[in-house]
Design an enzyme around this catalytic site. Structure first.
Site, PDB file in Angstrom:
ATOM      1  N   TRP A 221       0.846  -1.189   0.000  1.00  0.00           N
ATOM      2  CA  TRP A 221       0.000   0.000   0.000  1.00  0.00           C
ATOM      3  C   TRP A 221       0.884   1.242   0.000  1.00  0.00           C
ATOM      4  CZ3 TRP A 221      -4.613  -0.487  -1.612  1.00  0.00           C
ATOM      5  CH2 TRP A 221      -5.325  -1.671  -1.364  1.00  0.00           C
TER       6      TRP A 221
ATOM      7  N   SER B 265       7.025   6.300  -0.553  1.00  0.00           N
ATOM      8  CA  SER B 265       7.021   5.437   0.624  1.00  0.00           C
ATOM      9  C   SER B 265       5.809   4.526   0.546  1.00  0.00           C
ATOM     10  CB  SER B 265       6.979   6.249   1.921  1.00  0.00           C
ATOM     11  OG  SER B 265       7.128   5.390   3.045  1.00  0.00           O
ATOM     12  N   SER B 266       5.925   3.364   1.182  1.00  0.00           N
ATOM     13  CA  SER B 266       4.826   2.411   1.154  1.00  0.00           C
ATOM     14  C   SER B 266       4.933   1.463   2.339  1.00  0.00           C
ATOM     15  CB  SER B 266       4.846   1.602  -0.149  1.00  0.00           C
ATOM     16  OG  SER B 266       5.990   0.753  -0.188  1.00  0.00           O
ATOM     17  N   SER B 267       3.832   0.770   2.590  1.00  0.00           N
ATOM     18  CA  SER B 267       3.848  -0.369   3.486  1.00  0.00           C
ATOM     19  C   SER B 267       3.988  -1.601   2.601  1.00  0.00           C
ATOM     20  CB  SER B 267       2.559  -0.433   4.315  1.00  0.00           C
ATOM     21  OG  SER B 267       2.574  -1.560   5.179  1.00  0.00           O
TER      22      SER B 267
END
Length: 376
Positions: A75, A97-99
């Site tokens: 995500w 940026s991400s998870s």
């Protein structure tokens, strides 16, 4: 209504680890223990139609939100520095940026071969989710994590506190490592790099390891684990995984103008440009042209290469290749692809890498085989 995520964590763990897919069950236990919803704040981006659309927790049901969080999905949480929570509507740009999808987090840590008690330097805290997974397995006292973005670093610290973990967190350039915590048993990067930073080597103990994705401006990548010997050289072989991490921000491509074809020399190509549609073929092209960008120019297998450093170009059309500028980009790529084909067109597990203070070399087959120098 508050929804208990325990069953969702259990289901995610089964998706990642079921059927004997993982050899180190301790990472599976960590996935089951760490509440991922604590690390995605109140909004994420969803891709759609060439833009990124924010999805807000407040706008969906709790069941839908947690279902989204516990899907094995990356995500995106920030695009060109704008967090999903701050976006007024769809935005256009590149994720910053991400998870990361939990299965890739687990796979990377599994490749790293970490053992109980290992002291680890993580490069790229991001949301803090992978940091929490490390803390659960190794203990927070053995985990140091470095994040380049000050806002992300502060947010991750809050996430980790909420989850009950207190590792050493550093806001700074992860490519410089963190000398105060050295020596480390392992460096694990949750971003990709164009080459291995020397500081990572210098801060490892003898026999320590570096696990990272090696990528570049063509955006091909390979996952590798390097082991440092007592003479200061690190060596390893690539895994066969088709993985992708965002490039570390200091290694990102510089801004470029719009591409315009310039007149140049033309000839018949000795290899099919369609080889760049192959995962490993594109990786080989990147080794040969490390400062070039790549994109498809149509649905018929035509390709375009543009060198960021020199402005050199190469593009294919109807079996011919056209080249302009001081670098003959297609000559370089073509020679590398022919060497790869001559070895039987193997996957990335046939490639390895040797890193010293002076040079960084990716080789095919064995260290004495065909090889390419990285742009250190």
């Amino acid at each position: 209504m508050t929804v208990d995520s325990t069953a969702l964590r259990r289901a995610l763990t089964e998706r990642i680890c079921g059927g004997g897919a993982r050899t180190d069950r301790a990472w599976c236990a960590a996935v089951g223990a760490v509440a991922r919803e604590l690390f995605v704040d109140t909004a994420v981006y969803r891709s759609g139609g060439g833009s990124w659309e924010p999805v807000r927790r407040a706008d969906v049901s709790e069941e839908e939100w947690l279902g989204l969080v516990y899907s094995d999905t990356t995500w995106v949480t920030q695009v060109d520095g704008t967090s999903a929570a701050d976006a007024d509507g769809p935005v256009v740009g590149s994720p910053t940026s991400s998870s990361t999808l939990p299965s890739l987090v687990v796979r990377t840590l599994e490749v790293a071969g970490l053992q109980d008690g290992d002291k680890v330097l993580e490069i790229g805290t991001g949301t803090g989710y992978s940091t929490a997974i490390l803390c659960h397995r190794l203990g927070e006292g053995n985990v140091t994590s470095v994040e380049f973005d000050a806002g992300l670093a502060a947010s991750a610290a809050g996430h980790l506190r909420a989850a009950g973990y207190g590792p050493t967190l550093v806001n700074g350039d992860g490519l410089q490592g963190h000398q105060e915590g050295a020596e480390y048993d392992a460096v694990v990067a949750t971003c990709a790099v164009r080459y291995i930073p020397r500081h990572w080597l210098w801060q490892l103990r003898d026999g320590g390891t570096i696990t990272t994705a090696l990528s570049g401006w063509i955006l091909a990548s390979g996952l590798i684990r390097l082991t440092l010997d007592d003479e200061g050289a690190a060596t390893g072989r690539f895994e066969g995984d088709r993985i992708s991490y965002m490039l570390a921000r200091p290694h990102e491509r510089p801004p470029r103008p719009m591409f315009h074809r310039l007149p140049g020399q033309s000839r018949a190509s000795r290899v099919d440009p369609g080889l760049l549609q192959d995962w490993t073929g594109l990786f080989v092209a990147q080794l040969a042209a490390p400062s070039a960008e790549f994109w498809n120019s149509g649905n018929d297998g035509r390709v375009v290469l543009a060198d960021v450093a020199t402005g050199s170009q190469a593009w294919s059309d109807a079996g011919e290749v056209h080249q302009h500028g001081p670098l003959r980009l297609w000559d370089q790529v073509e020679d590398a692809l022919l060497a790869w084909q001559g070895a039987g067109s193997p996957d990335q597990t046939a490639f390895g890498m040797t890193v010293t203070d002076e040079t960084q070399t990716v080789w095919l087959g064995e260290p004495g085989g065909p090889n390419w120098q990285l742009p250190v």
